[in-house]
Structures are given as C-alpha cells and as structure tokens.
Design a protein around this motif. Structure first.
Motif, short mmCIF file in Angstrom:
data_model
loop_
_atom_site.label_atom_id
_atom_site.label_comp_id
_atom_site.label_asym_id
_atom_site.label_seq_id
_atom_site.Cartn_x
_atom_site.Cartn_y
_atom_site.Cartn_z
N UNK A 73 -34.66 -3.19 -39.62
CA UNK A 73 -35.01 -1.95 -38.93
C UNK A 73 -33.81 -1.54 -38.09
N UNK A 74 -33.79 -0.28 -37.65
CA UNK A 74 -32.66 0.21 -36.84
C UNK A 74 -32.99 0.06 -35.35
N UNK A 100 -36.36 1.39 -33.72
CA UNK A 100 -37.21 0.51 -32.91
C UNK A 100 -37.52 1.08 -31.54
N UNK A 101 -36.53 1.71 -30.90
CA UNK A 101 -36.74 2.21 -29.54
C UNK A 101 -37.76 3.35 -29.51
N UNK A 102 -37.80 4.16 -30.57
CA UNK A 102 -38.82 5.21 -30.62
C UNK A 102 -40.19 4.63 -30.90
N UNK A 103 -40.27 3.58 -31.69
CA UNK A 103 -41.57 2.92 -31.86
C UNK A 103 -42.05 2.37 -30.52
N UNK A 104 -41.13 1.83 -29.74
CA UNK A 104 -41.49 1.28 -28.43
C UNK A 104 -41.99 2.36 -27.48
N UNK A 131 -37.37 -7.69 -33.11
CA UNK A 131 -37.10 -7.51 -31.68
C UNK A 131 -38.29 -6.90 -30.96
N UNK A 132 -38.99 -5.98 -31.58
CA UNK A 132 -40.13 -5.35 -30.92
C UNK A 132 -41.19 -6.37 -30.52
N UNK A 133 -41.35 -7.41 -31.30
CA UNK A 133 -42.33 -8.43 -30.97
C UNK A 133 -41.98 -9.16 -29.68
#
Length: 372
Positions: free
Chosen positions: A246-247, A286-290, A366-368
């Motif tokens: 993922x980015x 990833x940061x937008x998912x967060x 990383x999100x986890x």
C-alpha cells in the motif's frame, strides 16, 4: 562474462554480498539487462510463490471504475450542480470499494502526458556514465536515481529503477534535475499539483466535508514524483516489478504507459488496471484511510514484471517526508466521527507514520499499528 550478482547463492553472507554488488554498480536493474543477463538473479526471485498464488480476476463486474472529470470545471465554485454531485458519488463509491479509480478529461494535456513518459524513458536509457552520477540512497537529496529503496530490508528486490524528485514544499533548483527530463518534470509536476487540489476537493465532498477541508489539513503540502522504469525482463514469471504494497501517503496520481501490469487486490482477487488512453490512475494512501476512519480504503497493489518491452510509469505522491517533518497530528477527522462511528486509529505525525512504514516492511500493515 558472468555478472557477479547473478550467482545462485543460499547463505546470508552471500545474499548480502550480492545485494551490495548490485548496489555498487549504481546502474540499477537496467544495468543488468545492458550487461546481457539472461537469468533473473536470486535477489529478485524470492517473491515468486506469493506472486503466483493469486491469479488475476476476469470478472467483468469487478473492474476499477473510470470517472470523467470533464463536467466539473477546475473549481468547487463552478455550477456543475447535478453533474458534480454525480462525480462525487462515483469517487466515494470507488474509494470505499476499490481505493482506486481512473480519471479522464482531467485537465492535463495529452502532449504533456506523452512527454513526461518520454522524458522518463530518456533518463533511464541514458549512457551509464551519465545516469550513475545521480545514483544515491541519501533520502535528503531532492533529486536522485535509485533502484529498490528498500533493497537491504526487503526479502527480495523489485525489477524496477526510479528517479525520485521531491517537488514540494521546497522544489529542487532546475540544475539539480537531469537535463534529459528537466523541463518536463517541472512542467508535469505543476499540472499534477493543480489536479491534486481538485481531487482533494472531491475527496472532501465525498466525506461530507467542505471542499477545502483536506487541503486546509495540509494533505497537499508535500509532493514528490517517482519516475519508474521497469526494464525488459528475460524471465518475467520469476520476479515482480513491484511487490504487493500500500502507499504510505494521502493520495497517488499515476501516469502509466500502454504496457499494463498494474494490479489491485479486491475481494482477495487481483484485478488488472488496464491502461486507458489519456487516463490517470488515482489511488488512496494509508494516511487517507486513517483520517477517513476506514471509510476510504488503501488497497494493496502490485506491478508484474514486463516481458520484452520496458514499462514506464510516473507516480505523484502527496505527502511530506522525513526531510520536512511537521508536528501536525493526523487522526480520524472529528467532523465525520459519531457514537456510531468512533475513532478507530490513534493520531500520528507523518514522520512517525513513515518511520513505522519503513520498519514494518513485509510485516503487519502500518495501519494496524495505529489501530485502537
């Protein structure tokens, strides 16, 4: 003469020596091809099993959508009305299901797209003594040529070289760019930044926020270009152009050539993102998912190694990096939270998120790590 890094070794020390031998050439993967390599070296082959485990889907109903931006104009103030709402709806649906979509009529002229691809080709096909001057693993350099930024951390190397240009918040001086792609890199990045602002408006509206919300959160403060070259591969089934990932950013704008090879993992199936003439591929990071609290998805994707024809792509990443650290904390946007939708992530700085991403390569996403 046999290249020293194509020896098929098994011990850790031999593996390290092969990595260093490859890195020390400062010529990247294309240097191997130029030297006449006929077999893929071991350092590129360890991901073959995972590559073959999930064949691409042929499901006609499982395709990354193509969205026409031609009706919305260049500003949130236009009077597109129903047309704009329809586009926002399509963007929201794509971000929720796929994390990917393609856009046409996006405002970047076809000749600029073509020249950006050609400029990327010109640089990567430069004579070795010219190109290797730019080779570096120093992330503080604003313009650098490299191959496999995670070469010494990953379980296997990607069949890909990259020219990295950090464009915002402080662009490089013109003379820092290679002459073969200097003018078009600067020109294309200006177009891409403007398009990025439009996309952040659409994403904001798709989250039920005011158009400028994500821009005011400084999601577009940093931007860099990754001009990729995937050399022709003698054994494309034994390696991968870019392994599944993922980015670690807010948003990516991808310009790809006609070669194909980009795949997205949806419903545990790999979907081909087929090239569309004049289109750009957009994906959520990833940061937008967060910050969207999992409403928008950052989806795994990969690139297959090409066969006889090299593949070219240019990825525009919207995020700052460790060169420009800020203390701003990013967490789920408070305006979209409720009792029914509580925050599921801890806050983080972009720098800390990037560090965690690098530390966790090939491990838990990383999100986890930030999930509450």
């Amino acid at each position: 003469m046999e290249n020293p890094i194509i020896q098929q070794s098994s011990t850790h020390d031999e593996w390290e020596r092969e990595l260093k031998a490859f890195d020390d050439t400062k010529l990247g993967v294309k240097g191997l091809v130029d030297n006449g390599v006929t077999k893929v070296p071991l350092i590129f082959t360890k991901f073959q099993a995972s590559k073959a485990s999930s064949p691409p889907s042929e499901d006609e109903f499982l395709q990354v959508p193509v969205i026409d931006l031609g009706l919305i104009g260049n500003s949130s103030k236009d009077t597109g009305g129903v047309a704009r709402k329809d586009i926002v709806t399509k963007v929201r649906q794509a971000c929720e299901k796929y994390g990917f979509f393609q856009i046409v009529n996006h405002g970047i002229p076809q000749e600029i797209l073509d020249e950006m691809k050609e400029g990327t080709r010109r640089f990567h096909e430069e004579p070795n003594d010219v190109k290797k001057v730019y080779y570096s693993r120093d992330r503080l350099k604003k313009v650098r040529f490299t191959s496999n930024y995670d070469l010494y951390q990953a379980k296997a190397a990607n069949w890909r070289d990259s020219l990295i240009s950090l464009m915002l918040p402080e662009p490089p001086k013109p003379e820092e760019f290679p002459e073969t792609c200097r003018d078009i890199t600067i020109c294309y990045s200006e177009y891409a930044y403007k398009l990025g602002l439009t996309l952040f408006e659409l994403l904001s509206e798709a989250l039920g926020l005011k158009p400028k919300h994500l821009e005011e959160m400084e999601c577009a403060q940093g931007m860099f270009l990754l001009s990729h070259y995937y050399p022709a591969c003698p054994e494309p089934d034994k390696t991968i152009g870019n392994k599944a990932h993922t980015d670690p950013n807010f948003l990516t704008i991808l310009l790809q050539d006609h070669t194909g090879g980009l795949q997205v993992l949806v419903e545990n199936r790999w979907i081909d993102v087929k090239p569309v003439e004049g289109a750009l591929v957009i994906n959520i990071g990833d940061l937008t998912q967060l910050i969207s609290n999992d409403k928008f998805k950052s989806i795994k994707h990969r690139v297959l190694a090409p066969g006889a024809t090299p593949r070219i792509s240019v990825a525009c990443f919207f995020t700052t990096n460790t060169m420009y650290p800020t203390n701003r904390l990013y967490g789920p946007i408070k305006e979209i939270l409720s009792e029914e939708n509580p925050a599921i992530y801890r806050e983080t700085t972009i720098k800390d998120f990037t560090i965690q991403f690098d530390l966790r390569l090939g491990m838990t996403p990383t999100l986890e790590y930030y999930r509450i």
